[in-house]
Design a protein around this motif. Structure first.
Motif, PDB file in Angstrom:
ATOM      1  N   LYS E  17     -11.240  -3.780  -6.367  1.00 33.66           N
ATOM      2  CA  LYS E  17     -11.266  -2.318  -6.403  1.00 33.66           C
ATOM      3  C   LYS E  17      -9.849  -1.815  -6.631  1.00 33.66           C
ATOM      4  O   LYS E  17      -8.997  -1.934  -5.749  1.00 33.66           O
ATOM      5  N   THR E  22      -2.451   0.505  -5.970  1.00 32.95           N
ATOM      6  CA  THR E  22      -2.746  -0.629  -5.100  1.00 32.95           C
ATOM      7  C   THR E  22      -4.211  -1.003  -5.211  1.00 32.95           C
ATOM      8  O   THR E  22      -5.074  -0.127  -5.164  1.00 32.95           O
ATOM      9  N   HIS E  24      -7.554  -3.528  -3.889  1.00 34.86           N
ATOM     10  CA  HIS E  24      -8.098  -4.346  -2.810  1.00 34.86           C
ATOM     11  C   HIS E  24      -8.993  -5.403  -3.430  1.00 34.86           C
ATOM     12  O   HIS E  24      -9.885  -5.090  -4.214  1.00 34.86           O
ATOM     13  N   VAL E  25      -8.728  -6.657  -3.064  1.00 33.96           N
ATOM     14  CA  VAL E  25      -9.504  -7.777  -3.582  1.00 33.96           C
ATOM     15  C   VAL E  25     -10.135  -8.479  -2.393  1.00 33.96           C
ATOM     16  O   VAL E  25      -9.462  -8.786  -1.414  1.00 33.96           O
ATOM     17  N   THR E  35      -9.884  -9.775   2.959  1.00 34.37           N
ATOM     18  CA  THR E  35      -9.439  -8.654   2.135  1.00 34.37           C
ATOM     19  C   THR E  35      -7.949  -8.756   1.878  1.00 34.37           C
ATOM     20  O   THR E  35      -7.162  -8.994   2.798  1.00 34.37           O
ATOM     21  N   SER E  36      -7.568  -8.569   0.637  1.00 30.98           N
ATOM     22  CA  SER E  36      -6.178  -8.625   0.207  1.00 30.98           C
ATOM     23  C   SER E  36      -5.808  -7.313  -0.454  1.00 30.98           C
ATOM     24  O   SER E  36      -6.582  -6.758  -1.237  1.00 30.98           O
ATOM     25  N   SER E  37      -4.621  -6.830  -0.155  1.00 30.63           N
ATOM     26  CA  SER E  37      -4.124  -5.603  -0.775  1.00 30.63           C
ATOM     27  C   SER E  37      -2.927  -5.972  -1.638  1.00 30.63           C
ATOM     28  O   SER E  37      -1.897  -6.400  -1.122  1.00 30.63           O
ATOM     29  N   ILE E  38      -3.077  -5.852  -2.955  1.00 32.72           N
ATOM     30  CA  ILE E  38      -2.028  -6.264  -3.894  1.00 32.72           C
ATOM     31  C   ILE E  38      -1.820  -5.170  -4.944  1.00 32.72           C
ATOM     32  O   ILE E  38      -2.538  -4.176  -4.969  1.00 32.72           O
ATOM     33  N   THR E  39      -0.879  -5.366  -5.837  1.00 28.20           N
ATOM     34  CA  THR E  39      -0.633  -4.358  -6.867  1.00 28.20           C
ATOM     35  C   THR E  39      -1.698  -4.435  -7.966  1.00 28.20           C
ATOM     36  O   THR E  39      -2.230  -5.504  -8.264  1.00 28.20           O
TER      37      THR E  39
END
Lengths: 68, 68, 68, 68, 68, 68
Positions: E17, E22, E24-25, E35-39
């Motif tokens: 998403k 930013t 969310h994967v 859950t991962s928050s990446i660029t």
């Protein structure tokens, strides 16, 4: 120097405990005590010791929220 | 639940600002205001809103020290 | 202000991209480009824009090592 | 392996200092020296030692900005 | 490439998403979802999408412990 | 207590190794083993030892993604 970090909490160092490579520094901020884990080198370079004025610096993305 | 995080600072939420995926939550803790950057999902799941009691939770290894 | 963070890399901002709440700032440091993800508020408060001198600040515990 | 981390800075290890559980590894990257704090286990598994080529890997959300 | 990060958890992406900057994967790892928050840039560069095999990578110093 | 952290992975502690100031705790979660680096003080306060049920808690912004 101005920092992007949103949280810079002024207080007074109450304890510095050096380990083999990592030190724990505790700062009294208002009624709270904040524990910081940093390198021994940083403790030496900044000359940190109990009684000094210092601030805890925390990036917003490292702050979680808890509710009861 | 008990946490290994050394820093759990009780306060009151004063602002919740949701972005596209990331929200900023500000908590008044004593005389300080702490900004937290978390997921929108966490805001929704915990029902965070201004006026609620909440704590800022910070792992010691995420706390730096600054001196003048 | 002196910081415990061991890594303060001086360079020049080459791009600032604000999102809904989170901004990405890219700094040229020597031959490298470092990307930072910070709050929009920090960008506004520090007046960050392309062409400014600025440093990337990184705590040692946030640096991993990779080898081939 | 490709990583989501935006900052992968190639250099050469100039010092490895193991503590009781935590090691400090210093890497020369261009004109800068970057300090990394990692587990002793990682040092052993990757066989890190001075003189080796290695990269410092840093997630963008762990990079702050400082200006004068 | 070998990484110092102690936690590399293999799984399958179940949702990507993207926000303004930013993303969310979410990755299914065994019975858990991480859950991962990446660029957004990382999502584009790695071509991340639901159904792909991928690993969640986490530095040990970013893992807390909770007990009941 | 409810936490904003998106990743709370339940498992069982398989090893606790204390250093001078920093401890490494390994938790079996499904088929994976997760390593956590926390303060000795947290280990003592929570009474962590091998065989205990415990969870690994990880903020989404501390999770990277890797692909082959």
């Amino acid at each position: 120097m101005k920092l992007s970090a949103r949280n810079i909490l002024a207080g007074k160092i109450i304890e510095v405990k050096k380990g083999a490579t990592t030190a724990h520094v505790r700062i009294a901020v208002g009624d709270a005590v904040i524990t910081s884990s940093i390198t021994n080198e940083a403790v030496d370079e900044l000359g940190l010791k109990a009684g000094m004025s210092a601030s805890a610096v925390i990036k917003s993305s490292d702050v979680m929220i808890a509710v009861d």
